[in-house]
Design a protein around this motif. Structure first.
Motif, PDB file in Angstrom:
ATOM      1  N   LYS A 146     -69.230 -26.732  -5.512  1.00  0.00           N
ATOM      2  CA  LYS A 146     -68.588 -25.986  -4.436  1.00  0.00           C
ATOM      3  C   LYS A 146     -68.718 -24.494  -4.728  1.00  0.00           C
ATOM      4  O   LYS A 146     -68.727 -24.082  -5.899  1.00  0.00           O
ATOM      5  CB  LYS A 146     -67.119 -26.385  -4.327  1.00  0.00           C
ATOM      6  N   PRO A 147     -68.840 -23.667  -3.671  1.00  0.00           N
ATOM      7  CA  PRO A 147     -69.092 -22.233  -3.877  1.00  0.00           C
ATOM      8  C   PRO A 147     -68.127 -21.567  -4.848  1.00  0.00           C
ATOM      9  O   PRO A 147     -68.536 -20.757  -5.680  1.00  0.00           O
ATOM     10  CB  PRO A 147     -68.953 -21.650  -2.462  1.00  0.00           C
ATOM     11  N   GLU A 148     -66.842 -21.930  -4.751  1.00  0.00           N
ATOM     12  CA  GLU A 148     -65.852 -21.275  -5.610  1.00  0.00           C
ATOM     13  C   GLU A 148     -65.913 -21.755  -7.052  1.00  0.00           C
ATOM     14  O   GLU A 148     -65.256 -21.176  -7.939  1.00  0.00           O
ATOM     15  CB  GLU A 148     -64.435 -21.492  -5.056  1.00  0.00           C
ATOM     16  N   LYS A 149     -66.675 -22.820  -7.306  1.00  0.00           N
ATOM     17  CA  LYS A 149     -66.762 -23.375  -8.651  1.00  0.00           C
ATOM     18  C   LYS A 149     -68.067 -23.016  -9.359  1.00  0.00           C
ATOM     19  O   LYS A 149     -68.241 -23.289 -10.538  1.00  0.00           O
ATOM     20  CB  LYS A 149     -66.622 -24.900  -8.601  1.00  0.00           C
ATOM     21  N   ARG A 150     -68.993 -22.437  -8.625  1.00  0.00           N
ATOM     22  CA  ARG A 150     -70.282 -22.101  -9.218  1.00  0.00           C
ATOM     23  C   ARG A 150     -70.168 -20.883 -10.119  1.00  0.00           C
ATOM     24  O   ARG A 150     -69.309 -20.030  -9.929  1.00  0.00           O
ATOM     25  CB  ARG A 150     -71.322 -21.816  -8.125  1.00  0.00           C
ATOM     26  N   ASN A 151     -71.085 -20.801 -11.082  1.00  0.00           N
ATOM     27  CA  ASN A 151     -71.144 -19.621 -11.951  1.00  0.00           C
ATOM     28  C   ASN A 151     -71.566 -18.407 -11.131  1.00  0.00           C
ATOM     29  O   ASN A 151     -72.413 -18.508 -10.239  1.00  0.00           O
ATOM     30  CB  ASN A 151     -72.141 -19.834 -13.092  1.00  0.00           C
ATOM     31  N   THR A 152     -70.976 -17.284 -11.421  1.00  0.00           N
ATOM     32  CA  THR A 152     -71.329 -16.067 -10.685  1.00  0.00           C
ATOM     33  C   THR A 152     -72.714 -15.585 -11.105  1.00  0.00           C
ATOM     34  O   THR A 152     -73.161 -15.795 -12.232  1.00  0.00           O
ATOM     35  CB  THR A 152     -70.305 -14.947 -10.951  1.00  0.00           C
ATOM     36  N   ILE A 153     -73.392 -14.933 -10.179  1.00  0.00           N
ATOM     37  CA  ILE A 153     -74.714 -14.365 -10.428  1.00  0.00           C
ATOM     38  C   ILE A 153     -74.684 -12.905 -10.002  1.00  0.00           C
ATOM     39  O   ILE A 153     -73.779 -12.478  -9.253  1.00  0.00           O
ATOM     40  CB  ILE A 153     -75.812 -15.130  -9.650  1.00  0.00           C
ATOM     41  N   PRO A 154     -75.614 -12.063 -10.456  1.00  0.00           N
ATOM     42  CA  PRO A 154     -75.607 -10.645 -10.100  1.00  0.00           C
ATOM     43  C   PRO A 154     -75.524 -10.381  -8.595  1.00  0.00           C
ATOM     44  O   PRO A 154     -74.900  -9.406  -8.167  1.00  0.00           O
ATOM     45  CB  PRO A 154     -76.934 -10.134 -10.685  1.00  0.00           C
ATOM     46  N   GLU A 155     -76.131 -11.260  -7.799  1.00  0.00           N
ATOM     47  CA  GLU A 155     -76.123 -11.069  -6.353  1.00  0.00           C
ATOM     48  C   GLU A 155     -74.699 -11.076  -5.790  1.00  0.00           C
ATOM     49  O   GLU A 155     -74.414 -10.418  -4.790  1.00  0.00           O
ATOM     50  CB  GLU A 155     -76.963 -12.172  -5.688  1.00  0.00           C
ATOM     51  N   ASP A 156     -73.802 -11.849  -6.434  1.00  0.00           N
ATOM     52  CA  ASP A 156     -72.413 -11.895  -5.975  1.00  0.00           C
ATOM     53  C   ASP A 156     -71.738 -10.531  -6.056  1.00  0.00           C
ATOM     54  O   ASP A 156     -70.770 -10.260  -5.339  1.00  0.00           O
ATOM     55  CB  ASP A 156     -71.615 -12.911  -6.810  1.00  0.00           C
ATOM     56  N   PHE A 157     -72.236  -9.653  -6.933  1.00  0.00           N
ATOM     57  CA  PHE A 157     -71.648  -8.323  -7.116  1.00  0.00           C
ATOM     58  C   PHE A 157     -72.573  -7.226  -6.579  1.00  0.00           C
ATOM     59  O   PHE A 157     -72.420  -6.059  -6.922  1.00  0.00           O
ATOM     60  CB  PHE A 157     -71.374  -8.085  -8.606  1.00  0.00           C
ATOM     61  N   ASN A 158     -73.544  -7.648  -5.743  1.00  0.00           N
ATOM     62  CA  ASN A 158     -74.521  -6.706  -5.170  1.00  0.00           C
ATOM     63  C   ASN A 158     -75.274  -5.936  -6.247  1.00  0.00           C
ATOM     64  O   ASN A 158     -75.531  -4.734  -6.126  1.00  0.00           O
ATOM     65  CB  ASN A 158     -73.821  -5.722  -4.222  1.00  0.00           C
ATOM     66  N   ILE A 159     -75.600  -6.642  -7.332  1.00  0.00           N
ATOM     67  CA  ILE A 159     -76.347  -6.044  -8.434  1.00  0.00           C
ATOM     68  C   ILE A 159     -77.771  -6.604  -8.424  1.00  0.00           C
ATOM     69  O   ILE A 159     -77.973  -7.818  -8.295  1.00  0.00           O
ATOM     70  CB  ILE A 159     -75.681  -6.348  -9.789  1.00  0.00           C
ATOM     71  N   THR A 160     -78.740  -5.712  -8.533  1.00  0.00           N
ATOM     72  CA  THR A 160     -80.131  -6.143  -8.603  1.00  0.00           C
ATOM     73  C   THR A 160     -80.658  -5.876 -10.009  1.00  0.00           C
ATOM     74  O   THR A 160     -80.913  -4.713 -10.378  1.00  0.00           O
ATOM     75  CB  THR A 160     -81.000  -5.394  -7.578  1.00  0.00           C
ATOM     76  N   PRO A 161     -80.790  -6.908 -10.843  1.00  0.00           N
ATOM     77  CA  PRO A 161     -81.267  -6.702 -12.217  1.00  0.00           C
ATOM     78  C   PRO A 161     -82.707  -6.191 -12.242  1.00  0.00           C
ATOM     79  O   PRO A 161     -83.478  -6.417 -11.310  1.00  0.00           O
ATOM     80  CB  PRO A 161     -81.184  -8.110 -12.836  1.00  0.00           C
TER      81      PRO A 161
END
Length: 223
Positions: A146-161
């Motif tokens: 479920k979306p709220e249970k997934r690991n966060t990724i840079p895109e979630d914070f508007n970060i482009t590695p």
């Protein structure tokens, strides 16, 4: 005894070549027709290895036939969607929008305990965290949380590695990987200068890698 030894080596090399020609799938990712052929190859190979009275060709020729059959089926599998469904089946959704599909479990003869075991294999310990669980044709279970249970990724914070690329092995066990050096546009002299910063020569290194950011990892071989 010596005859058995050499027959075993010949059959092993032949089977190894055949399995390499069949592709690079892991055992757990084999389709049903691939698994059936693999089992038959193992059975056919064992007969001439143990029975010296049986010509070795009696094992090699059927194995070659299975390889040809595998290549034909693989081509059909790629060209025809209908044949693909017959040969490989289709994925089954065991959990749909957070709800376990009991009919799908019964159809695939899956128990709740087996489902939980597969989820744990995907690092999911709570059934309530799963949005979708899909039983693939290879027998593996793909889990979408479920979306709220997934690991966060840079895109979630508007970060482009920054782009990282892939690391290249430049030295393995003291051997220079010339092709990889050419791939990154470098030569031996450049490599030597970089490795000398670690107080060693390239030939003395256990491993030297070069990543997309230009960073070098180097470790010296033990004496």
């Amino acid at each position: 005894m010596l005859i058995n030894f050499f027959r075993t080596i010949i059959i092993y090399i032949f089977v190894l070549v055949v399995m390499r020609l069949m592709g690079k799938r892991e055992i757990g990712q084999l389709q049903p027709f691939e698994l059936a052929i693999s089992i038959m190859i193992a059975d056919l190979a064992s007969i001439p290895m143990s029975e010296t009275g049986i010509p070795i060709s009696n094992g090699l020729v059927p194995i070659l036939g299975l390889l040809i059959m595998h290549l034909i089926i693989s081509i059909i599998n790629m060209k025809s969607m209908k044949a693909r469904k017959i040969l490989c089946g289709k994925p089954s959704i065991l959990i749909y929008r957070g709800k376990i599909d009991e009919k799908a479990l019964k159809k695939e003869r899956f128990t709740i305990n087996e489902l939980e075991e597969r989820l744990r294999g995907n690092n999911v310990v709570n059934l309530g965290d799963v949005e979708y669980a899909i039983l693939e044709t290879s027998g593996q279970v793909t889990v979408i949380q479920k979306p709220e249970k997934r690991n966060t990724i840079p895109e979630d914070f508007n970060i482009t590695p920054d782009y990282e690329g892939i690391p290249y092995d430049l030295v393995i066990d003291g051997k220079i990987m010339d092709e990889n050096l050419k791939e990154i546009g470098k030569n031996y002299n450049w490599l030597k200068k970089q490795v000398e910063k670690f107080n060693m020569k390239p030939e003395e290194a256990l491993v030297v890698t070069y990543d997309g950011k230009g960073q070098i990892f180097c470790q010296k071989k033990e004496n």
